[in-house]
Write a protein that holds these residues in place. Structure first.
Motif, PDB file in Angstrom:
ATOM      1  N   ARG A   1     -11.599  -0.069   3.637  1.00  0.00           N
ATOM      2  CA  ARG A   1     -11.749   1.346   3.629  1.00  0.00           C
ATOM      3  C   ARG A   1     -11.489   2.036   2.171  1.00  0.00           C
ATOM      4  O   ARG A   1     -11.730   3.088   1.856  1.00  0.00           O
ATOM      5  CB  ARG A   1     -11.008   2.086   4.709  1.00  0.00           C
ATOM      6  CG  ARG A   1     -11.365   1.617   6.010  1.00  0.00           C
ATOM      7  CD  ARG A   1     -10.307   2.177   7.082  1.00  0.00           C
ATOM      8  NE  ARG A   1     -10.469   3.589   7.055  1.00  0.00           N
ATOM      9  CZ  ARG A   1      -9.682   4.474   7.904  1.00  0.00           C
ATOM     10  NH1 ARG A   1      -9.072   4.121   8.642  1.00  0.00           N
ATOM     11  NH2 ARG A   1     -10.067   5.675   7.862  1.00  0.00           N
ATOM     12  N   LEU A   2     -10.823   1.039   1.428  1.00  0.00           N
ATOM     13  CA  LEU A   2     -10.801   1.472  -0.114  1.00  0.00           C
ATOM     14  C   LEU A   2     -11.792   0.978  -1.022  1.00  0.00           C
ATOM     15  O   LEU A   2     -12.251  -0.270  -0.830  1.00  0.00           O
ATOM     16  CB  LEU A   2      -9.357   0.982  -0.499  1.00  0.00           C
ATOM     17  CG  LEU A   2      -8.048   1.480  -0.046  1.00  0.00           C
ATOM     18  CD1 LEU A   2      -6.955   0.762  -0.438  1.00  0.00           C
ATOM     19  CD2 LEU A   2      -8.134   3.135  -0.513  1.00  0.00           C
TER      20      LEU A   2
ATOM     21  N   TYR B   1      -3.372   5.470  -7.551  1.00  0.00           N
ATOM     22  CA  TYR B   1      -3.572   4.852  -6.119  1.00  0.00           C
ATOM     23  C   TYR B   1      -3.563   5.911  -5.308  1.00  0.00           C
ATOM     24  O   TYR B   1      -4.283   6.037  -4.191  1.00  0.00           O
ATOM     25  CB  TYR B   1      -2.863   3.643  -5.783  1.00  0.00           C
ATOM     26  CG  TYR B   1      -3.383   2.395  -6.321  1.00  0.00           C
ATOM     27  CD1 TYR B   1      -4.522   1.727  -5.847  1.00  0.00           C
ATOM     28  CD2 TYR B   1      -2.706   1.741  -7.331  1.00  0.00           C
ATOM     29  CE1 TYR B   1      -4.999   0.693  -6.159  1.00  0.00           C
ATOM     30  CE2 TYR B   1      -3.093   0.501  -7.966  1.00  0.00           C
ATOM     31  CZ  TYR B   1      -4.458   0.010  -7.539  1.00  0.00           C
ATOM     32  OH  TYR B   1      -4.892  -1.085  -7.772  1.00  0.00           O
TER      33      TYR B   1
ATOM     34  N   ARG C   1      -7.578  -4.609  -4.078  1.00  0.00           N
ATOM     35  CA  ARG C   1      -9.240  -5.047  -4.106  1.00  0.00           C
ATOM     36  C   ARG C   1      -9.707  -5.031  -5.389  1.00  0.00           C
ATOM     37  O   ARG C   1     -10.590  -4.487  -5.863  1.00  0.00           O
ATOM     38  CB  ARG C   1      -9.747  -3.915  -3.360  1.00  0.00           C
ATOM     39  CG  ARG C   1      -9.399  -3.829  -1.804  1.00  0.00           C
ATOM     40  CD  ARG C   1     -10.409  -3.379  -1.099  1.00  0.00           C
ATOM     41  NE  ARG C   1     -11.405  -4.218  -0.659  1.00  0.00           N
ATOM     42  CZ  ARG C   1     -12.646  -3.887  -0.284  1.00  0.00           C
ATOM     43  NH1 ARG C   1     -13.147  -2.629  -0.522  1.00  0.00           N
ATOM     44  NH2 ARG C   1     -13.519  -4.950   0.201  1.00  0.00           N
TER      45      ARG C   1
ATOM     46  N   ARG D   1      -6.897   7.546  -5.436  1.00  0.00           N
ATOM     47  CA  ARG D   1      -7.731   6.730  -4.757  1.00  0.00           C
ATOM     48  C   ARG D   1      -7.786   6.734  -3.114  1.00  0.00           C
ATOM     49  O   ARG D   1      -9.016   6.884  -2.647  1.00  0.00           O
ATOM     50  CB  ARG D   1      -7.490   5.092  -4.944  1.00  0.00           C
ATOM     51  CG  ARG D   1      -7.834   4.589  -6.303  1.00  0.00           C
ATOM     52  CD  ARG D   1      -9.026   3.631  -6.090  1.00  0.00           C
ATOM     53  NE  ARG D   1      -9.947   3.591  -7.009  1.00  0.00           N
ATOM     54  CZ  ARG D   1     -10.937   2.732  -7.223  1.00  0.00           C
ATOM     55  NH1 ARG D   1     -10.750   1.631  -7.032  1.00  0.00           N
ATOM     56  NH2 ARG D   1     -11.620   3.012  -8.303  1.00  0.00           N
ATOM     57  N   PHE D   2      -6.657   6.725  -2.850  1.00  0.00           N
ATOM     58  CA  PHE D   2      -6.705   6.918  -1.282  1.00  0.00           C
ATOM     59  C   PHE D   2      -7.136   8.277  -0.733  1.00  0.00           C
ATOM     60  O   PHE D   2      -7.815   8.582   0.152  1.00  0.00           O
ATOM     61  CB  PHE D   2      -4.859   6.869  -0.703  1.00  0.00           C
ATOM     62  CG  PHE D   2      -4.404   5.384  -0.720  1.00  0.00           C
ATOM     63  CD1 PHE D   2      -4.826   4.857   0.556  1.00  0.00           C
ATOM     64  CD2 PHE D   2      -3.625   5.052  -1.569  1.00  0.00           C
ATOM     65  CE1 PHE D   2      -4.387   3.340   0.819  1.00  0.00           C
ATOM     66  CE2 PHE D   2      -3.409   3.460  -1.380  1.00  0.00           C
ATOM     67  CZ  PHE D   2      -3.660   2.991  -0.317  1.00  0.00           C
TER      68      PHE D   2
ATOM     69  N   LEU E   1       0.860  -1.110  -0.043  1.00  0.00           N
ATOM     70  CA  LEU E   1       0.160  -0.045  -0.007  1.00  0.00           C
ATOM     71  C   LEU E   1       1.048   1.205   0.168  1.00  0.00           C
ATOM     72  O   LEU E   1       0.636   2.320  -0.714  1.00  0.00           O
ATOM     73  CB  LEU E   1      -0.986   0.009   1.362  1.00  0.00           C
ATOM     74  CG  LEU E   1      -1.865  -1.164   1.418  1.00  0.00           C
ATOM     75  CD1 LEU E   1      -2.844  -1.078   2.470  1.00  0.00           C
ATOM     76  CD2 LEU E   1      -3.125  -1.165  -0.048  1.00  0.00           C
TER      77      LEU E   1
ATOM     78  N   ALA F   1     -10.747   8.456  -1.096  1.00  0.00           N
ATOM     79  CA  ALA F   1     -11.550   7.670   0.240  1.00  0.00           C
ATOM     80  C   ALA F   1     -11.166   8.119   1.581  1.00  0.00           C
ATOM     81  O   ALA F   1     -11.640   7.905   2.627  1.00  0.00           O
ATOM     82  CB  ALA F   1     -11.021   6.121   0.077  1.00  0.00           C
TER      83      ALA F   1
ATOM     84  N   TYR G   1       1.096   4.074  -2.879  1.00  0.00           N
ATOM     85  CA  TYR G   1       0.450   5.324  -2.706  1.00  0.00           C
ATOM     86  C   TYR G   1       1.938   6.519  -3.346  1.00  0.00           C
ATOM     87  O   TYR G   1       1.775   7.321  -3.908  1.00  0.00           O
ATOM     88  CB  TYR G   1       0.439   5.576  -1.219  1.00  0.00           C
ATOM     89  CG  TYR G   1       0.071   6.893  -0.870  1.00  0.00           C
ATOM     90  CD1 TYR G   1      -1.108   7.240  -0.820  1.00  0.00           C
ATOM     91  CD2 TYR G   1       1.175   7.914  -0.094  1.00  0.00           C
ATOM     92  CE1 TYR G   1      -1.516   8.576  -0.300  1.00  0.00           C
ATOM     93  CE2 TYR G   1       0.589   8.915   0.255  1.00  0.00           C
ATOM     94  CZ  TYR G   1      -0.662   9.469   0.290  1.00  0.00           C
ATOM     95  OH  TYR G   1      -1.020  10.632   0.846  1.00  0.00           O
TER      96      TYR G   1
END
Ligand code: ZN
Length: 467
Positions: free
Chosen positions: A86-87, A64, A324, A67-68, A54, A71, A58
């Motif tokens: 949470r993602l 990503y 995911r 995305r983070f 992760l 979210a 990031y």
């Protein structure tokens, strides 16, 4: 184990790995230990790998990072697999739209292999894998192969309809390497008629593999051929089936014809070997050292034993992280340990990947859905959702979702491929639909043959249309 196999395993392959900078054999030894290790230790190591992945995604992937941010989560707030929720899940549409942004900027382009998802889902989704992740992925495949009685250095036969896996197999270097080290027999099963089946049977006998890795539908035709035509038996130690759901009747026939146990295995192009059966045959063990698998319904985890949409986080591919990832299959996580003593959790597949064979009106040969999909979609001018239905021997219905219906160059491509494959004997009809209906299992099928059993058998000679 023969002297030749021992020589390959103990001497030739280790030298080759050292020369090529590979490390499959040491990884395999580690996996052989960890499968019987302490489940809580495995869980801690997995969480550590997840946190590293992760942080890497990031820092190095624009997609990503965004995305983070959307979210409202920072990678450090995700400590273990249960926090992953949470993602949001990653869809194939995300991959198509953001392919280049998903790639990690710190991985040199020369280390990335471009590939695409397999044919049977009817959707062609490109992705990248870094060269490094192939080491653990091959080691994980070897571990499943060993459960089925094979060992490193022993011969394997592939009963295989995926044409893309035959690319490069005829070069002198590959053939030499194959004869000395890999010992693989690749039998192409994209099109099968009596002559091809007889030739495959002969080559399989001569090769005498320790293991057969096969798509169940073509192996079923080959097993029937062996059964009906007699001759010396083929006796591998095990059979691993992949790529399509394995039916109980197929398993029973394979066990009878080949005199060995059958191990079902869940494999994908994007994530490699995901889960496989052990000698207890009561479910598929997850390759938990390398993958996190969730089963969801309406984006919420389902209870153990309940079917849900399979969502995978691949802990190995850093070139283009898959976090995911909604792979498009239905499965369930199973409760409890397995009597074999392995610490790897169990799952079962409700539908798996589904493809089917169509029957050629030209000569009644079987044409696999996976190979048709390759020519129609992977090499087609556009990427869209289509479904092929064979309701009668000489007519194919192509369902196209409405937004693709106007693409005439796509239709010309389809017609040219179908003319070529079915030697001009198959008529084409289009059906424009709002969406492709799913099977009762929830699975989308690319290809469906609706002919009855008699009109499907090779050699049947009535040309009448049948339902
Ligand atoms: Zn087991």
């Amino acid at each position: 184990m023969s002297i030749r196999s021992r020589l390959i395993k103990g001497v030739l392959l280790p030298i080759d790995e050292w020369r090529e900078g590979r490390r499959i054999l040491p990884l395999l030894r580690r996996l052989e230990r960890s499968q019987y290790g302490d489940a809580s230790l495995m869980e801690r190591e997995r969480s550590l790998k997840l946190r590293r992945l992760l942080a890497h995604a990031y820092e190095n992937s624009r997609f990503y990072r965004e995305r983070f941010r959307e979210a409202g989560v920072h990678p450090e707030e995700i400590r273990d697999p249960s926090d992953l929720r949470r993602l949001p899940p990653l869809t194939k549409a995300d991959m198509k739209a953001h392919l280049e942004e998903m790639v990690a900027a710190n991985v040199p382009r020369g280390y990335l292999h471009r590939s695409a998802t397999g044919g049977s889902t009817g959707e062609h989704t490109p992705f990248y894998q870094d060269a490094e992740c192939l080491n653990p992925k091959i080691a994980l495949e070897y571990r499943f192969n060993r459960w089925a009685g094979w060992d490193v250095g022993e011969p394997i036969a592939f009963v295989w309809p995926a044409i893309q896996d035959f690319a490069g197999t005829l070069t002198l270097r590959t053939r030499l390497r194959n004869a000395l080290l890999d010992r693989r027999l690749m039998l192409y099963c994209g099109r099968l008629d009596e002559l091809t089946l007889a030739e495959h049977a002969r080559r399989l006998r001569d090769f005498a593999p320790t293991l057969i890795r096969a798509f169940p539908n073509p192996l079923w035709l080959l097993a029937q051929h062996l059964n009906e035509n007699g001759g010396a038996p083929v006796r591998p130690r095990g059979i691993i089936t992949v790529g399509e759901p394995l039916l109980d009747a197929q398993r029973a026939l394979f066990e009878e014809v080949f005199g060995c146990p059958v191990f079902n295995c869940y494999v994908s192009r994007e994530c490699g070997n995901i889960a496989g059966e052990c000698e207890m045959h009561r479910g598929l063990h997850l390759n938990a050292e390398s993958l996190i698998v969730e089963c969801l319904h309406n984006d919420r985890p389902v209870e153990p034993g309940e079917p849900g949409e399979v969502v995978i986080t691949d802990l190995e591919n850093r070139g283009m992280p898959l976090i995911r990832y909604r792979i498009g299959d239905i499965g369930s996580l199973m409760p409890g340990p397995c009597a074999c003593g392995r610490a790897l959790p169990l799952m079962s597949m409700q539908a798996g990947r589904i493809s089917d064979f169509l029957v050629s009106p030209h000569d009644r040969s079987y044409v696999s859905g996976a190979s048709l999909c390759h020519y129609l979609i992977a090499e087609g001018p556009g990427v869209g959702q289509v479904q092929l239905l064979q309701k009668s021997i000489d007519e194919l219905t192509i369902r196209i979702v409405r937004d693709r219906a106007a693409a005439t160059d796509e239709r010309h491509h389809f017609e040219a491929v179908i003319r070529e494959i079915f030697r001009g004997k198959m008529r084409v009809r289009y059906e424009v639909v709002e969406s492709i209906p799913r099977e009762p299992s929830g699975k989308y099928m690319f290809c469906k043959c609706l002919l009855n059993q008699e009109s499907r058998s090779p050699g049947a000679n009535d040309g009448e249309s049948t339902r």
